[in-house]
Design a protein around this motif. Structure first.
Motif, mmCIF file in Angstrom:
data_model
loop_
_atom_site.group_PDB
_atom_site.id
_atom_site.type_symbol
_atom_site.label_atom_id
_atom_site.label_comp_id
_atom_site.label_asym_id
_atom_site.label_seq_id
_atom_site.Cartn_x
_atom_site.Cartn_y
_atom_site.Cartn_z
ATOM 1 N N VAL A 30 30.349 -10.033 31.093
ATOM 2 C CA VAL A 30 30.071 -10.051 32.532
ATOM 3 C C VAL A 30 28.955 -11.036 32.846
ATOM 4 C CG1 VAL A 30 29.237 -8.683 34.491
ATOM 5 C CG2 VAL A 30 30.880 -7.686 32.892
ATOM 6 N N LYS A 31 27.890 -10.999 32.051
ATOM 7 C CA LYS A 31 26.737 -11.866 32.299
ATOM 8 C C LYS A 31 27.124 -13.341 32.196
ATOM 9 C CE LYS A 31 21.866 -12.470 31.045
ATOM 10 N NZ LYS A 31 21.916 -13.948 31.103
ATOM 11 N N SER A 32 27.936 -13.679 31.219
ATOM 12 C CA SER A 32 28.339 -15.076 31.058
ATOM 13 C C SER A 32 29.127 -15.560 32.271
ATOM 14 C CB SER A 32 29.169 -15.257 29.784
ATOM 15 O OG SER A 32 30.431 -14.622 29.901
ATOM 16 N N LEU A 33 29.947 -14.682 32.835
ATOM 17 C CA LEU A 33 30.744 -15.060 34.002
ATOM 18 C C LEU A 33 29.876 -15.154 35.265
ATOM 19 C CD1 LEU A 33 33.885 -12.909 33.206
ATOM 20 C CD2 LEU A 33 33.819 -15.402 33.367
ATOM 21 N N ILE A 34 28.910 -14.248 35.389
ATOM 22 C CA ILE A 34 27.976 -14.347 36.513
ATOM 23 C C ILE A 34 27.192 -15.647 36.417
ATOM 24 C CG2 ILE A 34 25.951 -13.338 37.625
ATOM 25 C CD1 ILE A 34 26.940 -10.587 36.780
ATOM 26 N N ASP A 35 26.724 -15.971 35.214
ATOM 27 C CA ASP A 35 25.951 -17.203 35.013
ATOM 28 C C ASP A 35 26.775 -18.443 35.355
ATOM 29 O OD1 ASP A 35 23.797 -15.701 34.203
ATOM 30 O OD2 ASP A 35 24.135 -16.019 32.059
ATOM 31 N N GLN A 36 28.048 -18.419 34.981
ATOM 32 C CA GLN A 36 28.918 -19.559 35.254
ATOM 33 C C GLN A 36 29.138 -19.759 36.747
ATOM 34 O OE1 GLN A 36 32.665 -19.311 33.112
ATOM 35 N NE2 GLN A 36 31.606 -18.585 31.269
ATOM 36 N N ASN A 37 29.215 -18.647 37.478
ATOM 37 C CA ASN A 37 29.595 -18.716 38.881
ATOM 38 C C ASN A 37 28.425 -18.714 39.853
ATOM 39 O OD1 ASN A 37 32.803 -18.291 39.242
ATOM 40 N ND2 ASN A 37 32.094 -17.239 37.400
ATOM 41 N N PHE A 38 27.306 -18.104 39.447
ATOM 42 C CA PHE A 38 26.210 -17.947 40.392
ATOM 43 C C PHE A 38 24.867 -18.467 39.880
ATOM 44 C CE2 PHE A 38 29.374 -14.695 41.328
ATOM 45 C CZ PHE A 38 29.647 -14.996 42.654
ATOM 46 N N SER A 39 24.742 -18.602 38.577
ATOM 47 C CA SER A 39 23.530 -19.150 37.964
ATOM 48 C C SER A 39 22.284 -18.480 38.539
ATOM 49 C CB SER A 39 23.502 -20.666 38.172
ATOM 50 O OG SER A 39 22.428 -21.240 37.482
ATOM 51 N N GLU A 40 21.348 -19.278 39.077
ATOM 52 C CA GLU A 40 20.100 -18.726 39.590
ATOM 53 C C GLU A 40 20.149 -18.456 41.094
ATOM 54 O OE1 GLU A 40 17.502 -17.820 37.680
ATOM 55 O OE2 GLU A 40 18.804 -18.346 36.006
ATOM 56 N N LYS A 41 21.331 -18.535 41.658
ATOM 57 C CA LYS A 41 21.459 -18.356 43.103
ATOM 58 C C LYS A 41 21.238 -16.893 43.503
ATOM 59 C CE LYS A 41 25.006 -21.962 43.366
ATOM 60 N NZ LYS A 41 26.432 -22.231 43.667
ATOM 61 N N ARG A 42 20.853 -16.705 44.729
ATOM 62 C CA ARG A 42 20.811 -15.368 45.304
ATOM 63 C C ARG A 42 22.254 -14.932 45.548
ATOM 64 N NH1 ARG A 42 17.708 -11.920 48.655
ATOM 65 N NH2 ARG A 42 18.961 -10.905 50.258
ATOM 66 N N PHE A 43 22.600 -13.723 45.139
ATOM 67 C CA PHE A 43 23.946 -13.226 45.403
ATOM 68 C C PHE A 43 23.900 -11.731 45.709
ATOM 69 C CE2 PHE A 43 23.486 -12.815 40.771
ATOM 70 C CZ PHE A 43 23.942 -11.520 40.542
ATOM 71 N N SER A 44 24.929 -11.291 46.399
ATOM 72 C CA SER A 44 25.054 -9.871 46.732
ATOM 73 C C SER A 44 26.243 -9.298 45.973
ATOM 74 C CB SER A 44 25.268 -9.692 48.240
ATOM 75 O OG SER A 44 26.465 -10.338 48.657
ATOM 76 N N PHE A 45 26.133 -8.024 45.615
ATOM 77 C CA PHE A 45 27.252 -7.394 44.903
ATOM 78 C C PHE A 45 27.504 -5.984 45.415
ATOM 79 C CE2 PHE A 45 23.559 -6.200 42.334
ATOM 80 C CZ PHE A 45 23.801 -4.868 42.009
ATOM 81 N N LEU A 46 28.732 -5.541 45.235
ATOM 82 C CA LEU A 46 29.169 -4.202 45.601
ATOM 83 C C LEU A 46 29.783 -3.556 44.371
ATOM 84 C CD1 LEU A 46 29.875 -1.992 47.762
ATOM 85 C CD2 LEU A 46 32.023 -3.237 48.136
ATOM 86 N N ARG A 58 21.115 -2.730 35.974
ATOM 87 C CA ARG A 58 21.104 -3.792 34.969
ATOM 88 C C ARG A 58 21.303 -5.158 35.625
ATOM 89 N NH1 ARG A 58 24.183 -3.223 29.136
ATOM 90 N NH2 ARG A 58 22.875 -4.716 27.999
ATOM 91 N N ILE A 59 22.183 -5.214 36.616
ATOM 92 C CA ILE A 59 22.373 -6.459 37.361
ATOM 93 C C ILE A 59 21.064 -6.870 38.038
ATOM 94 C CG2 ILE A 59 23.545 -7.525 39.330
ATOM 95 C CD1 ILE A 59 25.560 -7.201 37.257
ATOM 96 N N LEU A 60 20.460 -5.911 38.730
ATOM 97 C CA LEU A 60 19.224 -6.197 39.473
ATOM 98 C C LEU A 60 18.094 -6.644 38.551
ATOM 99 C CD1 LEU A 60 19.386 -3.136 41.893
ATOM 100 C CD2 LEU A 60 19.792 -5.525 42.510
ATOM 101 N N GLN A 61 18.025 -6.046 37.374
ATOM 102 C CA GLN A 61 16.974 -6.392 36.420
ATOM 103 C C GLN A 61 17.153 -7.807 35.878
ATOM 104 O OE1 GLN A 61 16.743 -3.728 33.062
ATOM 105 N NE2 GLN A 61 15.083 -4.843 32.095
ATOM 106 N N ASN A 62 18.403 -8.186 35.625
ATOM 107 C CA ASN A 62 18.678 -9.492 35.031
ATOM 108 C C ASN A 62 18.731 -10.619 36.057
ATOM 109 O OD1 ASN A 62 19.600 -9.501 31.898
ATOM 110 N ND2 ASN A 62 19.990 -7.493 32.826
ATOM 111 N N TYR A 63 18.947 -10.253 37.324
ATOM 112 C CA TYR A 63 19.057 -11.273 38.372
ATOM 113 C C TYR A 63 18.136 -10.894 39.529
ATOM 114 C CZ TYR A 63 23.090 -12.636 35.628
ATOM 115 O OH TYR A 63 23.907 -13.049 34.590
ATOM 116 N N PRO A 64 16.876 -11.328 39.461
ATOM 117 C CA PRO A 64 15.857 -10.931 40.448
ATOM 118 C C PRO A 64 16.171 -11.339 41.883
ATOM 119 C CG PRO A 64 14.850 -11.901 38.499
ATOM 120 C CD PRO A 64 16.314 -12.155 38.389
ATOM 121 N N LYS A 65 17.090 -12.295 42.067
ATOM 122 C CA LYS A 65 17.452 -12.720 43.421
ATOM 123 C C LYS A 65 18.673 -11.986 43.955
ATOM 124 C CE LYS A 65 15.611 -17.403 42.822
ATOM 125 N NZ LYS A 65 15.927 -18.860 42.875
ATOM 126 N N SER A 66 19.210 -11.052 43.187
ATOM 127 C CA SER A 66 20.406 -10.326 43.611
ATOM 128 C C SER A 66 20.047 -9.101 44.449
ATOM 129 C CB SER A 66 21.218 -9.881 42.388
ATOM 130 O OG SER A 66 20.491 -8.924 41.621
#
Length: 250
Positions: A30-46, A58-66
Motif C-alpha cells: 500500500v505504501k509503495s502505491l501511495i508513494d507512487q501516486n501522491f508522494s509528499e503531496k497533501r491528500f485526503s482518504f476515506l 498508520r496512514i496519518l503517522q506515515n503521511y503528516p500532510k494527509s
C-alpha cells in the motif's frame, strides 16, 4: 434502493475484528502505491469499514500532510479510535455514502480493507447489488486522479468459479444453521458473509466503471480443511490487493 438494510454482526462477533489485518508485508504494498501516486503531496482518504482506526492511524503517522475520514456501522469498534485532529470518524453504513458528505467533497484515496464481503443483505442478489453500489458510490467520491485500494479474499471454485460464493453466503446467512456454522468456526454465522472468486471481483470492478491499475496476488492458503474444500467446492483460496482508478471518460 431496496429498503432492506445491511445485516450487522453482533457485539461478540464484532469484538473478533478488533485487530489490524494490514501487516508489514501488506503495508509495504500500500505504501509503495501511495508513494507512487501522491508522494509528499497533501491528500485526503476515506476508510470504509475502518473500525478501530488502526489502519487510518498508520496512514496519518506515515503521511503528516494527509487527512482521513473513516466510517463504520459498529459503534463498539469506532469507540476504540484514538483522537487525532486529522482524523474524523462517523457511525454510518456504506448505504449512506451518497448522503454523508457535501456535494463538493472528494477523496484522493478510498480504502476497502476486507470490508466488501461484509456488506450482506437477506438475499444473495441484494448482497451482490450492495457490493456493486458501494464501489459506484466510492468512485463518485474520488478526486480527479483518485484511487481505490481493495484487499479481499478470493474463493475460486474447483470447476464452477462462482459456486463457493453462493454456498458460503447461504450457509453463513441462515439463522437456522447459525449454531452449526458457529461450531464449524464461521465467525459470521447467522449474519452472513459474501466472498467472491477473483473473476467475480474483477467483473464487479469493471461494471462499476473502474479499472485495475495494479493487482497483487498473495500466497495460497494451505490450511483449508480438505473436507471443507470438497463440501464447499473450494479451489485456490488466497487474498489479493486491487489498486483501482476511474475508467477514462467514466
Amino acid at each position: 434502493m431496496n429498503n432492506e438494510v445491511i445485516r450487522q454482526l453482533n457485539n461478540q462477533q464484532l469484538e473478533e475484528f478488533d485487530q489490524e489485518y494490514i501487516d508489514d508485508l501488506r503495508w509495504e504494498k500500500v505504501k509503495s502505491l501511495i508513494d507512487q501516486n501522491f508522494s509528499e503531496k497533501r491528500f485526503s482518504f476515506l476508510d470504509i469499514g475502518g473500525g478501530n482506526g488502526m489502519f487510518a492511524d498508520r496512514i496519518l503517522q506515515n503521511y503528516p500532510k494527509s487527512v482521513g475520514t473513516l466510517i463504520d456501522n459498529a459503534s463498539i469498534l469506532l469507540e476504540l479510535n484514538r483522537p487525532n485532529i486529522r482524523k474524523t470518524w462517523l457511525l454510518a453504513s456504506v448505504e449512506e455514502l451518497n448522503n454523508l458528505f457535501e456535494d463538493n467533497t472528494k477523496f484522493d484515496l478510498i480504502f476497502f480493507n476486507w470490508s466488501l464481503h461484509h456488506f450482506v443483505k437477506n438475499s444473495y442478489h441484494q448482497t451482490r447489488k450492495i457490493q456493486y453500489e458501494a464501489l459506484i458510490n466510492a468512485r463518485n467520491l474520488l478526486s480527479e486522479n483518485g484511487c481505490i485500494s481493495i484487499f479481499e479474499n478470493m474463493y475460486d471454485g474447483i470447476v464452477f468459479p462462482k459456486l463457493p460464493s453462493y454456498l458460503i453466503f447461504y450457509l453463513t446467512s441462515s439463522k437456522i444453521l447459525a449454531p452449526i456454522m458457529k461450531k464449524l468456526g464461521a465467525n459470521t454465522a447467522g449474519c452472513g458473509v459474501c466472498f467472491l472468486s477473483k473473476p467475480q471481483w474483477e467483473d464487479i470492478i469493471n461494471n462499476a466503471e473502474l479499472m485495475v491499475s495494479q493487482y497483487t496476488d498473495y500466497e495460497k492458503w494451505k490450511d483449508v480443511n480438505i473436507m471443507r474444500r470438497i463440501f464447499l467446492h473450494i479451489g485456490p483460496v488466497r487474498h489479493g490487493h486491487f489498486w483501482l482508478s476511474k475508467k477514462e471518460n467514466s
